[in-house]
Enzyme design. Structure first.
Site, PDB file in Angstrom:
ATOM      1  N   GLU A 121      -4.623  -8.855   1.349  1.00 12.97           N
ATOM      2  CA  GLU A 121      -5.227  -8.567   2.649  1.00 12.97           C
ATOM      3  C   GLU A 121      -6.729  -8.638   2.472  1.00 12.97           C
ATOM      4  O   GLU A 121      -7.291  -7.985   1.584  1.00 12.97           O
ATOM      5  CB  GLU A 121      -4.842  -7.182   3.180  1.00 12.97           C
ATOM      6  CG  GLU A 121      -3.454  -7.136   3.754  1.00 12.97           C
ATOM      7  CD  GLU A 121      -3.068  -5.780   4.349  1.00 12.97           C
ATOM      8  OE1 GLU A 121      -3.938  -5.096   4.930  1.00 12.97           O
ATOM      9  OE2 GLU A 121      -1.889  -5.423   4.211  1.00 12.97           O
ATOM     10  N   GLU A 163       0.822  -1.215   0.000  1.00 15.73           N
ATOM     11  CA  GLU A 163       0.000   0.000   0.000  1.00 15.73           C
ATOM     12  C   GLU A 163       0.855   1.265   0.000  1.00 15.73           C
ATOM     13  O   GLU A 163       0.605   2.200   0.760  1.00 15.73           O
ATOM     14  CB  GLU A 163      -0.936   0.007   1.215  1.00 15.73           C
ATOM     15  CG  GLU A 163      -1.913  -1.151   1.229  1.00 15.73           C
ATOM     16  CD  GLU A 163      -2.923  -1.075   2.379  1.00 15.73           C
ATOM     17  OE1 GLU A 163      -2.831  -0.161   3.222  1.00 15.73           O
ATOM     18  OE2 GLU A 163      -3.810  -1.938   2.416  1.00 15.73           O
TER      19      GLU A 163
HETATM   20  C1  GAL Z   1      -4.074  -2.338   5.743  1.00 19.62           C
HETATM   21  C2  GAL Z   1      -2.563  -2.303   5.939  1.00 19.62           C
HETATM   22  C3  GAL Z   1      -2.144  -3.160   7.109  1.00 19.62           C
HETATM   23  C4  GAL Z   1      -2.996  -2.841   8.288  1.00 19.62           C
HETATM   24  C5  GAL Z   1      -4.428  -3.101   7.958  1.00 19.62           C
HETATM   25  C6  GAL Z   1      -5.313  -2.840   9.164  1.00 19.62           C
HETATM   26  O1  GAL Z   1      -4.491  -1.280   4.978  1.00 19.62           O
HETATM   27  O2  GAL Z   1      -1.887  -2.755   4.802  1.00 19.62           O
HETATM   28  O3  GAL Z   1      -0.800  -2.926   7.415  1.00 19.62           O
HETATM   29  O4  GAL Z   1      -2.800  -1.520   8.614  1.00 19.62           O
HETATM   30  O5  GAL Z   1      -4.796  -2.249   6.909  1.00 19.62           O
HETATM   31  O6  GAL Z   1      -6.615  -3.145   8.918  1.00 19.62           O
END
Ligand code: GAL
Length: 929
Positions: free
Chosen positions: A616, A523
């Protein structure tokens, strides 16, 4: 023999990403050297020694006043405002520019340490004259450090706390990880080491390390997550007193999670002949793999530190390894000898290969076995052995297909993965092999087959574990490039260090068969900078390709869209949350934050030749054992006060329906994956709760996103994933608990996670109806159940036949404790751990599901309690405390053996008005595993 050939990338007919398989990390072991993670392997007598430096350190926090800021790596920008509570998906900002020109900076002396990782030698840094810090008292050989704290590595200086209750520190875990720390230790360099090359190898130090030996600045490494080496040879005096001093300078506001602080991984003194295998100097690939035969190709990089050129003969033998990492029988193959001429103070590489018939392939269980081999490379000069080096590896083929995802040895493996941060809960960042292994064992029990190393290279031992257990790994290097997420994060040094850091990770990790994908960023703000950002991404991709053409590259996107240049820069499309869409519900209409419709189809269409992974997903939030009412009737919902969250108690409901605003419940993620079966699978955010980033309550200490809490107790979600990921395991799980004094007569929804397709729920024997999962439904829910104390029971069916059942009962008043160790025999090596769970029970032995008595832990025998926890994200009791409250009936003590002391350890838990209990653990010299 072939000179430096580059294994070729082969594009499949459909344009899929395809390659031969590959390999495991190389570690040399000899003398007392030991390959953690694969058992001890003794090489034949080797001129190489790898001496552990775990013992014998003295530690001190801070600089003397007159030296404050005089030994900083660089000028550090002032941070006007800390950024706690910042939403994870806030757009990264422009870099802070550092004014050049201060003379009190170490940077010019540190940069040369990374030279071997800069491909273009004209860009190598030349060490300036002078010796910064030479007058600092802490680097002097005769400085008296006897009042400093004695420490053993790995050491995390911040984990014992105390927690910082005020201030903007939630993001970094409310623990004092920042500041300056000094470590001192003597090095044993006998006269017989004269003429040898001597290296200090650090597996990870948090952060901005600078190393002095005998008062001379040697070098250092800023990035806290990488492994690195400095050459001590010119600075040590064989036969004399050799004093090592390491200064770390961990910045505040440098991470979105808890980084830890200190020498938090192992350190080694490596001794070689002047002609030796270079650092991470072997690279094993398997360009052709089938059941019948595999080509094993070994590239060896040889350093010659001497003043005269040398002709070196190299031979590599291959042995099979058993599950523990021990060699099985005689060698299975031997690569024909090759020779190479290495110029004085130079390096040369040679590659040779062999065909191995009927190879035992490496692949993920349960359908495959993670078989491993080791390549034993011997270097000789004029018949005399000058080095021996061992490279564990695996033989497998790997293919990323745009339509069918990841294939290992020709078998499609749907990625059922989790993200994990590097901390080990109450043990902090200090790596412990058993603690990591326990995490992986629990994840495997749930059905996980893959881990994404969010967002940095792990301890090398973790990859030895994933190799051994057959888990697939996304190895990731950076959370930020040139733009910043927090004011003092890696963006400050990206331009100077990205190449060295990326190549270091690639060379260290490219022999691991478990690593299947290189991620060069998470990100990053460069998603927003169009061609400019994409060009940086492409450069990182190219570096990865140069070091390892056998694996694809990626960078995770939470914003960039298919028509943006960023997405095109990498081999694999990694989407964070975008697949199922971000903030699509009506309530987010008009919000400023990222709002994205479901992205899988768009990316699939735009990149018909690229596989898509959801790197994610979810970021579902919950506190173990906390159930809040009313319960949302949606499949997925954000957390708000009275709707899944309680800002007073700072707990989130464990009905497992609530997520961060940009995330989704597991159910919603499953549906979107099932709607788009070409997606290779998911990595859930996160497998375990971690320290820091306690969204949505930044007054807390640790996250809410784990499927398993910080202490290692599964939340209800564990069973939702298990029901899908181990679909053939007959299981059923009920929630909530059924002890609700005062809720009699009130609606108390009951949800069931089962691998069956249908279930019937009973309250005190009375059916509440039989329900069947509809299309794209993953839980069965009875939202109208009226609470009455007694028995709650579910019977699950598959294809109309009884499949599994579960029940829970209303518990009475807490009456006694139960203490149980996860392992009753541990090794007396001062590292091995037993995780001891305390449960609060009623008279009948039922868990009292909301009990939180103050517990006191006592220990007798050859063990110590190194930490306690209970999984409550709001508990500010120091992890070092031997007293803490239970959280929803459970608590944990982590017990460690004492080196060399065997016998019985007894751990007892006590609480006022409850019957105490204890567990026994045997600490053994050589326990059977
Ligand atoms: C994402 C990020 C992670 C963590 C996560 C929390 O956007 O890549 O590192 O922050 O959100 O929900």
């Amino acid at each position: 023999m072939t000179l430096w050939p580059v294994p070729r990338r082969i594009l499949g007919a459909a344009g899929s990403w395809r390659n031969g398989g590959c390999l495991a990390f190389s570690t040399l072991l000899a003398g007392i050297g030991m390959l953690a993670g694969s058992g001890t392997m003794t090489a034949d007598a080797s001129p190489r020694e790898r001496v552990s430096l775990e013992e014998g350190w003295r530690f001190h926090k801070g600089d003397p006043e007159d030296f404050a800021a005089r030994l900083n790596y660089d000028v550090r920008p002032e941070v006007a405002r800390s950024a706690d509570g910042k939403e994870a998906d806030t757009r990264p900002e422009q870099a802070i520019r550092i004014p050049a020109g201060s003379k009190d900076v170490l940077k010019p002396w540190i940069l040369p340490t990374g030279n071997a990782f800069l491909r273009d030698k004209t860009r190598w840094h030349v060490r300036p004259p002078g010796n910064p810090g030479g007058d600092h008292p802490f680097v002097q050989t005769d400085f008296n450090d006897s009042t400093w704290q004695p420490v053993t590595l790995p050491h995390d200086w911040a984990i014992a706390g105390p927690f910082l209750s005020d201030g903007p520190y939630g993001g970094m875990g409310r623990l004092p990880s920042w500041g300056i720390g000094w470590y001192r230790r003597k090095l044993d360099i006998p006269v017989s080491d004269r003429g040898r090359s001597l290296f200090l190898d650090i597996d990870g130090a948090m952060s901005y390390s600078a190393v002095w030996v005998n008062g001379k600045l040697v070098g250092g490494w800023p990035y806290g997550y990488n492994s690195w080496r400095v050459d001590l040879t010119p600075y040590v005096v064989p036969g004399g007193v050799n004093q090592l001093a390491i200064r770390l300078d961990n910045p505040p506001d440098s991470a979105r999670w808890y980084p830890g602080g200190g020498l938090y991984r192992n350190a080694w003194l490596t001794k070689t002949q002047p002609v030796h295998v270079a650092q991470w100097g072997t690279y094993v690939t398997t360009p052709q793999v089938s059941k019948q035969a595999a080509t094993v190709q070994v590239q060896v990089s040889v350093d010659n530190d001497a003043a005269a050129s040398a002709k070196v003969d190299i031979v590599t033998a291959i042995h099979a390894l058993d599950e523990t990492g021990a060699k099985i029988g005689a060698e299975v193959a031997r690569i024909a000898p090759v020779s190479v001429q290495v110029d004085a103070r130079d390096n040369a590489r040679v590659t040779a290969s062999i065909i191995l018939s009927r190879p035992r392939l490496w692949g993920p269980p349960p359908t495959q076995k993670p078989n491993r081999y080791v390549a034993l490379t011997t270097l000789s000069r004029e018949g005399e052995v000058v080095d021996r080096y061992e490279t564990p590896f695996g033989i497998r083929s790997l293919r990323f297909d745009p339509n069918t995802g990841v294939h290992v040895n020709g078998e499609r493996i749907v990625i059922q993965g989790v993200n994990n941060h590097h901390d080990l809960g109450a043990l902090g960042a200090a790596f412990n092999r058993r603690a990591a292994e326990r995490q992986l064992e629990m994840l495997r029990e749930m059905g996980a087959n893959a881990i994404r190393m969010a967002h940095n290279p792990p301890d090398p031992q973790l990859l030895e574990l994933t190799d051994r257990m057959g888990l697939l790994v996304v190895d990731e290097i950076f959370d930020s490039w040139e733009t910043k997420k927090t004011p003092l994060d890696f963006h400050l040094i990206f331009s100077d260090w990205h190449e060295q850091d990326l190549r270091a990770m690639l060379r260290r990790d490219r022999n691991h068969p478990s690593v299947v994908l290189w991620s060069v960023g998470n990100e990053v703000g460069e998603q927003y900078t169009d061609k400019e950002g994409a060009a940086i991404g492409r450069r990182l991709h190219d570096i990865a390709r140069e070091e390892d053409p056998t694996r694809p590259t990626t960078a995770s996107m939470n914003w960039a869209k298919p028509d943006m240049p960023f997405a095109a820069a990498f081999d694999v499309v990694n989407l964070n949350y975008q697949g199922e869409g971000i903030r699509q519900d009506l309530e987010f209409e008009g919000t400023e934050r990222i709002r994205t419709p479901p992205q899988y189809p768009g990316f699939h269409q735009a990149f018909p030749d690229k596989a898509i992974l959801s790197s994610e997903t979810a970021s579902t939030l919950s506190s173990r054992g906390v159930y809040l009412f009313p319960v949302s009737d949606k499949v997925s919902a954000p957390v708000r006060d009275g709707r899944g969250g309680d800002s007073k108690t700072r707990q989130v409901s464990a009905y497992e329906l609530h997520a961060v605003d940009f995330g989704s419940s597991p159910d919603k993620v499953f549906a979107s994956l099932d709607h788009h079966p070409y997606v290779a699978g998911e990595f859930v955010w996160t497998g375990f709760d971690y320290l820091g980033e306690p969204t949505p309550y930044y007054e807390a200490r640790s996250s809410y996103s784990g499927i398993i809490d910080l202490a290692g107790f599964p939340k209800d979600r564990f069973y939702l994933y298990q029901s899908r990921w181990r679909a053939d395991l007959p299981m059923a799980h009920l929630l909530p608990h059924w002890t609700w004094p005062g809720r009699e007569g009130q609606i108390t929804p009951v949800h069931v996670f089962t691998s069956g397709d249908e279930a019937e729920l009973f309250v005190n024997g009375q059916s509440q109806g039989r329900k069947k999962k509809g299309p794209f439904e993953y839980r069965l829910r009875w939202d109208e159940v009226v609470y009455q104390p007694g028995e709650l029971r579910v019977q699950a069916y598959r294809d109309g036949k009884l499949w599994a059942s579960a029940e829970t009962h209303t518990a009475g008043a807490p009456a006694r404790l139960e203490v149980a160790a996860d392992r009753n025999v541990i090794r007396a090596d001062g590292k091995d751990l037993s995780f001891v769970t305390v449960r609060v029970l009623d008279e009948q032995g039922r868990l009292a599901p909301t009990a939180d008595p103050r517990l006191r832990f006592r220990i007798d025998g050859p063990g110590e309690i190194v930490a306690t926890d209970n999984g409550d994200p709001t508990d500010m009791t120091s992890f070092a405390s031997h007293e803490r409250n239970a959280f929803n009936g459970l608590s944990l003590a982590v017990v460690r053996s004492v080196p060399g002391r065997t016998g019985t350890i007894t751990v007892r838990a006590e609480a006022d008005s409850l019957r105490s209990a204890s567990a026994s653990i045997k600490s053994d010299a050589e326990p059977a595993r």
